[in-house]
Write an enzyme that holds these catalytic residues in place. Structure first.
Site, short mmCIF file in Angstrom:
data_model
loop_
_atom_site.label_atom_id
_atom_site.label_comp_id
_atom_site.label_asym_id
_atom_site.label_seq_id
_atom_site.Cartn_x
_atom_site.Cartn_y
_atom_site.Cartn_z
N ASP A 1 -24.36 14.04 45.28
CA ASP A 1 -23.92 15.25 45.52
C ASP A 1 -23.20 15.71 44.28
O ASP A 1 -22.07 15.42 44.00
CB ASP A 1 -22.92 15.47 46.77
CG ASP A 1 -22.51 16.97 47.07
OD1 ASP A 1 -22.83 17.48 46.34
OD2 ASP A 1 -21.80 17.14 48.29
N TYR B 1 -18.07 28.23 58.75
CA TYR B 1 -17.74 28.07 57.27
C TYR B 1 -16.76 28.99 56.74
O TYR B 1 -15.80 28.29 55.92
CB TYR B 1 -19.21 28.62 56.84
CG TYR B 1 -19.53 28.43 55.20
CD1 TYR B 1 -19.67 27.15 54.76
CD2 TYR B 1 -19.31 29.42 54.44
CE1 TYR B 1 -19.99 26.95 53.37
CE2 TYR B 1 -19.23 29.36 53.11
CZ TYR B 1 -19.60 27.96 52.57
OH TYR B 1 -19.84 27.64 51.07
N SER C 1 -19.01 21.70 53.17
CA SER C 1 -18.92 22.29 52.05
C SER C 1 -17.39 23.16 52.23
O SER C 1 -16.44 22.40 52.41
CB SER C 1 -20.12 23.05 51.49
OG SER C 1 -19.82 23.30 50.11
N HIS D 1 -25.86 17.37 48.29
CA HIS D 1 -25.17 18.40 49.11
C HIS D 1 -25.66 18.56 50.24
O HIS D 1 -25.03 19.00 51.40
CB HIS D 1 -24.80 19.66 48.30
CG HIS D 1 -23.45 20.41 48.73
ND1 HIS D 1 -22.30 20.01 48.82
CD2 HIS D 1 -23.65 21.71 49.23
CE1 HIS D 1 -21.61 20.64 49.17
NE2 HIS D 1 -22.17 21.76 49.61
#
Length: 701
Positions: free
Chosen positions: A634, A472, A552, A671
């Protein structure tokens, strides 16, 4: 290799090889050029930002047709989906929370699209359904986002989201009859729910103009709702028309003596927040911290008329302070430690603190004055959450998990300081067949970065194992060891799963975060590249058996890395990614990410963003097999990011790459997957795409 296996391999690979010459849907270009501080930047796919246009809908339909036609040709796709359903089909429970004589908890029987809220009297009472979100929409995509019970236990305020959207509608339930009252509250977003007396505070935006899923969100307001009235009668508690890009939240202390107002100003690039309080009966808020700056502050609890506050003020790993409003004095209760503070909760007159040591949890119990009483002995190295409760609780619950340790709920007795298993899942597979090890590899600048690697016991380091590398790397978010049943079908096939704890996260406190944000964002990409290189050097895989995955901010990560090193991997999954770094702040709450990334309105930030923006750095070279994923609902990272990125990728690299460059657009999802079924379908498609493009034939499923 035996002859039968060779024949199977040839048959499996045949559809892929025959589709080497791709014909992607044509994507129209417009003559849109923007001037950023003297640099002319073309944006030919600007029209795809309009999520409501017929042209965008037709483009999505054509892309989905291509993608799903391709996926349907993978012969073991359905078998993978079935195996994922089999391993995921076990009862999942949340830790209970107590309100009076009732214990509330969530339960999913296995494959229910949404978990169901139950309650029971005492720990041995008969469970009864309080709210079943599965009954609220035909496709099971309406989600229960919050359920907050009033102090007297008579009412609950709860919020629902539809189709994966971040927008929520609020309702009030009479818990005596378990029926709704007549009121409905709309346009709730980025909100806490906090009761005081006969009503509750919540945060919302004004009704958006234009597209509710893409319009910029500004003027975050705090309101108070009285039970039994309509939303039009709600009282506006706080707004700031001079600072439209601020967030405002309100929480009430357990004794309902104080309302605490939190104000953050991330739209102006400030990481911290201001903090105010209002005593019951008072009209105006008084400052604890009057100005928003670089430090964050949160009230853990009140001790009489004083506040226990967690802050990172001059303490990158955070500390606990006590604030006296009468004389504005501060006192250190728990000083900063070498390890970052992960969480602080109170229950039963005790303060429970959890810290991260090399990305695994340690929990300590303190008296409210800060004196250390004991460490909670956890089952092993992993991730622990919970411990919060009421001031009069005699025991609390916590959940422990790791990659090969399914989430298990423990009951901790505060007086005896002992933990016992409260409930653990019954699985149809053996998680002990797999193992995890933590290693530390060296990034480009010499930084040591931790990584967890999970695989089936007996794995051969022959460079041929399908390997999925995930990270991430942003927003001060830690990627912690946790169990996921959906990984099992991948690991069963000899797959290797690697989780890299790259910079930008909170694994080693704020210093780790700062080393991967704004002008230092390249460190994040370098860390991820070095993780892939480590796996290759150590012979877990080679570059033909490595896949990169991130969602993301992690989708941005994957997009940037395959631009910089398209040779590093065979397969890439940039999921719901922030791909247009020059315009991200113009949609919904994207402006909130400016402290992390910088903003193209600033000349220095623009130069940095333009250097790595996934959309703006695509090359006419051979890319790995890439499946972009996004969803039509999203409204956090709007799908236009993925639409424009895919169009540019196909236009520039499509003619020189024999690998597929596809986009998978989920419907009525957001999302994250909006229900269990969609999550399983997406996971099966990811594994199928990965195996297929690596030329790997799964064993019997």
């Amino acid at each position: 290799m035996n002859k039968s296996l060779s024949l199977v391999s040839a048959l499996v690979l045949a559809p892929m090889l025959s589709m080497a010459q791709w014909k992607y849907p044509e994507t129209a270009k417009v003559n849109q050029v923007d001037n950023y501080h003297g640099t002319q930047v073309a944006d030919p796919y600007r029209w795809l930002e309009d999520d409501r246009s017929a042209e965008t809908a037709q483009w999505v339909k054509a892309q989905n047709t291509l993608t799903f036609d391709y996926l349907e040709k993978i012969p073991y796709r359905n078998a993978l989906k079935k195996r994922i359903e089999e391993v995921f089909n076990y009862t999942k429970l949340s830790a209970p929370s107590r309100k009076g004589e009732w214990f509330y908890f969530y339960k999913n029987n296995g494959l229910q699209n949404q978990s169901v809220l139950y309650r029971q009297k005492g720990l041995n009472g008969a469970p009864e359904v309080v709210l079943d979100p599965n009954q609220l929409s035909p496709d099971g995509t309406t989600r229960l986002q919050s359920f907050v019970i009033s102090k007297d236990g008579k009412y609950a305020a709860y919020t629902l989201s539809k189709g994966g959207s971040d927008w929520q509608d609020g309702y009030v339930m009479d818990l005596t009859t378990k029926t709704n009252l007549s009121e409905k509250i709309e346009w709730i977003k980025v909100s806490t729910i906090s009761w005081q007396g006969n009503g509750f505070y919540y945060s919302r935006y004004p009704k958006p103009e234009g597209s509710a899923l893409a319009a910029k969100n500004e003027n975050h307001q705090v309101w108070f709702h009285h039970v039994g009235t309509s939303q039009s009668d709600d009282q506006l508690v706080y707004q700031d028309l001079k600072n439209l890009q601020r967030f405002h939240y309100l929480q009430v202390t357990e004794d309902e003596k104080f309302a605490i107002l939190i104000v953050s100003d991330r739209g102006k690039g400030k990481e911290g927040n201001a903090l105010f309080y209002k005593k019951a009966g008072q009209e105006s808020f008084q400052p604890i911290v009057a100005e928003v700056d670089k430090f964050s502050y949160s009230v853990i609890d009140n001790i009489g008329d004083e506040f226990l506050i967690e802050t990172n003020e001059n303490a990158q790993n955070s500390k606990i302070l006590r604030f006296n409003p009468a004389n504005k004095s501060w006192k250190v209760v728990i000083p900063e430690k070498a390890e970052p503070l992960q969480g602080a909760r109170t229950a039963g007159g005790k303060l429970f603190l959890s810290y991260l040591k090399d990305v695994t949890t340690r929990v300590y119990v303190h008296a409210m004055d800060g004196k250390l009483e004991n460490e909670v002995k956890l089952p092993g190295l992993g991730t622990c959450s919970g411990f919060g409760g009421n001031a009069d609780d005699k025991f609390v619950f916590y959940t422990f998990t790791s990659f090969t340790f399914p989430p298990t709920i423990y009951r901790y007795d505060i007086a005896t300081k002992k933990s016992t298993v409260f409930t653990k899942p019954e699985l149809s597979f053996d998680p002990s067949a797999f193992e995890t090890k933590q290693i530390f590899y060296t990034s480009k600048d010499g930084t040591k970065v931790p990584m967890f690697i999970t695989y089936k016991k007996g794995l051969q380091l022959n460079s041929q194992n399908p390997t999925l590398l995930y990270a991430y790397g942003g927003f001060n978010v830690s990627s912690l060891p946790a169990f996921s049943a959906t990984l099992i079908p991948f690991l069963e096939q000899g797959g290797v799963y690697a989780l890299a704890n790259i910079r930008g996260g909170a694994e080693y406190g704020e210093k780790w975060h700062e080393a991967g944000m704004k002008l230092k964002k390249q460190n994040v990409f370098d860390d991820f590249i070095a993780a892939g290189e480590y796996l290759i050097v150590q012979k877990y895989c080679d570059n033909q058996h490595l896949a990169l995955r991130g969602g993301s901010n992690g989708g941005l990560l994957v997009g940037a890395v395959i631009n910089q090193r398209p040779d590093l991997c065979k397969v890439a999954f940039p999921q719901v990614g922030v791909m247009d770094m020059l315009r991200y702040h113009k949609f919904t709450i994207g402006w909130n990410w400016s402290p992390e990334y910088g903003n193209s309105d600033d000349a220095t930030d623009f130069k940095n963003l333009f250097q790595y923006s996934p959309l703006h750095n695509i090359k006419s070279v051979a890319y790995p097999a890439t499946m972009v994923t996004t969803a039509d609902h999203d409204d956090r990272v709007v799908p236009a990011h993925s639409f424009k990125y895919t169009a540019e990728l196909q236009a520039k690299a499509g003619s020189v790459s024999s690998n597929p460059l596809l986009i998978r657009v989920d419907v009525n999802s957001g999302h994250g997957a909006s229900n269990t079924a969609k999550s399983i379908e997406q996971t099966a498609d990811i594994y199928a795409f990965l195996f297929y493009n690596m030329g790997f034939v799964p064993k019997k499923l």
